[in-house]
Scaffold this motif. Sequence first.
Motif, PDB file in Angstrom:
ATOM      1  N   ARG A  28       0.874  -1.197  -0.115  1.00 38.43           N
ATOM      2  CA  ARG A  28       0.124   0.058   0.022  1.00 38.43           C
ATOM      3  C   ARG A  28       0.792   0.928   0.109  1.00 38.43           C
ATOM      4  N   LEU A  29       1.978   1.368   0.671  1.00 40.36           N
ATOM      5  CA  LEU A  29       2.732   2.385   0.855  1.00 40.36           C
ATOM      6  C   LEU A  29       3.440   2.482  -0.556  1.00 40.36           C
ATOM      7  N   ALA A  30       3.860   1.446  -1.114  1.00 44.39           N
ATOM      8  CA  ALA A  30       4.551   1.561  -2.587  1.00 44.39           C
ATOM      9  C   ALA A  30       3.664   2.044  -3.626  1.00 44.39           C
ATOM     10  N   ALA A  31       2.234   1.871  -3.451  1.00 45.23           N
ATOM     11  CA  ALA A  31       1.340   2.371  -4.133  1.00 45.23           C
ATOM     12  C   ALA A  31       0.890   3.826  -4.051  1.00 45.23           C
ATOM     13  N   GLY A  32       1.471   4.280  -2.903  1.00 43.94           N
ATOM     14  CA  GLY A  32       0.966   5.684  -2.676  1.00 43.94           C
ATOM     15  C   GLY A  32      -0.216   5.654  -1.717  1.00 43.94           C
ATOM     16  N   ARG A  33      -0.675   4.558  -1.036  1.00 48.01           N
ATOM     17  CA  ARG A  33      -2.050   4.799  -0.596  1.00 48.01           C
ATOM     18  C   ARG A  33      -1.524   4.689   1.268  1.00 48.01           C
ATOM     19  N   PRO A  34      -2.833   5.262   1.912  1.00 51.07           N
ATOM     20  CA  PRO A  34      -2.622   5.535   3.300  1.00 51.07           C
ATOM     21  C   PRO A  34      -2.622   4.183   4.078  1.00 51.07           C
ATOM     22  N   VAL A  35      -1.846   3.934   5.129  1.00 54.89           N
ATOM     23  CA  VAL A  35      -1.794   2.756   5.681  1.00 54.89           C
ATOM     24  C   VAL A  35      -2.035   3.233   7.462  1.00 54.89           C
ATOM     25  N   ARG A  36      -2.362   2.356   8.132  1.00 58.19           N
ATOM     26  CA  ARG A  36      -2.320   2.318   9.777  1.00 58.19           C
ATOM     27  C   ARG A  36      -1.350   1.500  10.305  1.00 58.19           C
ATOM     28  N   ILE A  37      -0.459   1.840  11.069  1.00 52.08           N
ATOM     29  CA  ILE A  37       0.528   0.865  11.452  1.00 52.08           C
ATOM     30  C   ILE A  37       0.203   0.668  13.186  1.00 52.08           C
ATOM     31  N   PRO A  38       0.056  -0.396  13.568  1.00 50.78           N
ATOM     32  CA  PRO A  38      -0.216  -0.392  15.077  1.00 50.78           C
ATOM     33  C   PRO A  38       1.070   0.059  15.942  1.00 50.78           C
ATOM     34  N   CYS A  39       0.833   0.757  16.832  1.00 55.49           N
ATOM     35  CA  CYS A  39       1.990   1.238  17.453  1.00 55.49           C
ATOM     36  C   CYS A  39       1.638   1.903  18.967  1.00 55.49           C
ATOM     37  N   SER A  40       2.757   2.002  19.638  1.00 56.46           N
ATOM     38  CA  SER A  40       2.457   2.854  21.240  1.00 56.46           C
ATOM     39  C   SER A  40       3.220   4.047  21.113  1.00 56.46           C
ATOM     40  N   ALA A  41       2.719   5.088  21.687  1.00 57.93           N
ATOM     41  CA  ALA A  41       3.434   6.216  21.579  1.00 57.93           C
ATOM     42  C   ALA A  41       3.471   6.796  23.155  1.00 57.93           C
ATOM     43  N   ARG A  42       4.436   7.783  23.251  1.00 56.30           N
ATOM     44  CA  ARG A  42       4.472   8.298  24.676  1.00 56.30           C
ATOM     45  C   ARG A  42       5.105   9.879  24.160  1.00 56.30           C
ATOM     46  N   SER A  43       4.469  10.842  24.742  1.00 57.95           N
ATOM     47  CA  SER A  43       5.089  12.055  24.370  1.00 57.95           C
ATOM     48  C   SER A  43       4.921  12.985  25.856  1.00 57.95           C
ATOM     49  N   GLY A  44       5.267  14.281  25.635  1.00 54.10           N
ATOM     50  CA  GLY A  44       5.346  15.140  26.742  1.00 54.10           C
ATOM     51  C   GLY A  44       4.018  15.361  27.424  1.00 54.10           C
ATOM     52  N   PRO A  45       3.133  15.460  26.948  1.00 49.32           N
ATOM     53  CA  PRO A  45       1.729  15.593  27.527  1.00 49.32           C
ATOM     54  C   PRO A  45       1.058  14.298  27.993  1.00 49.32           C
TER      55      PRO A  45
END
Length: 133
Positions: A28-45
Amino acid sequence: MGEFIGELIALFADGFHRRWHVARTRRRLAAGRPVRIPCSARSGPRPEYVNGSLHITPGARAAAFRARGTDRLDLPAGGTFHEPEPDTWHSQDWAATAYLPPGAEQPVHLQVDSRYLPMVHVALADPRSRQVA
């Protein structure tokens, strides 16, 4: 014994499903289409990791981390990646990286399955690239 077999079945099924999803995401990325990747995130707030997904659109100037019950976190492309301290990791099973967006003072800590990490690096470091690593 049945419990052990159940664990093995779940392990192999998850591995197959994850490989299939990674291959689909690359295509999908190679074809220029949007994707969702499972992820965990932590930032300042966010003082602790939040499970969600990283929404990447090839060529976009930003990616967005979204999780239920939290505000959207935009990650402008063109920043730098750093190795986080191992004691700040959320899950030892996922690869961790710290992304410092351009102009930001503190990095955003991201954790994804290691097979997705090269795609995240390319999408955030050079959004115009269609290389999927």
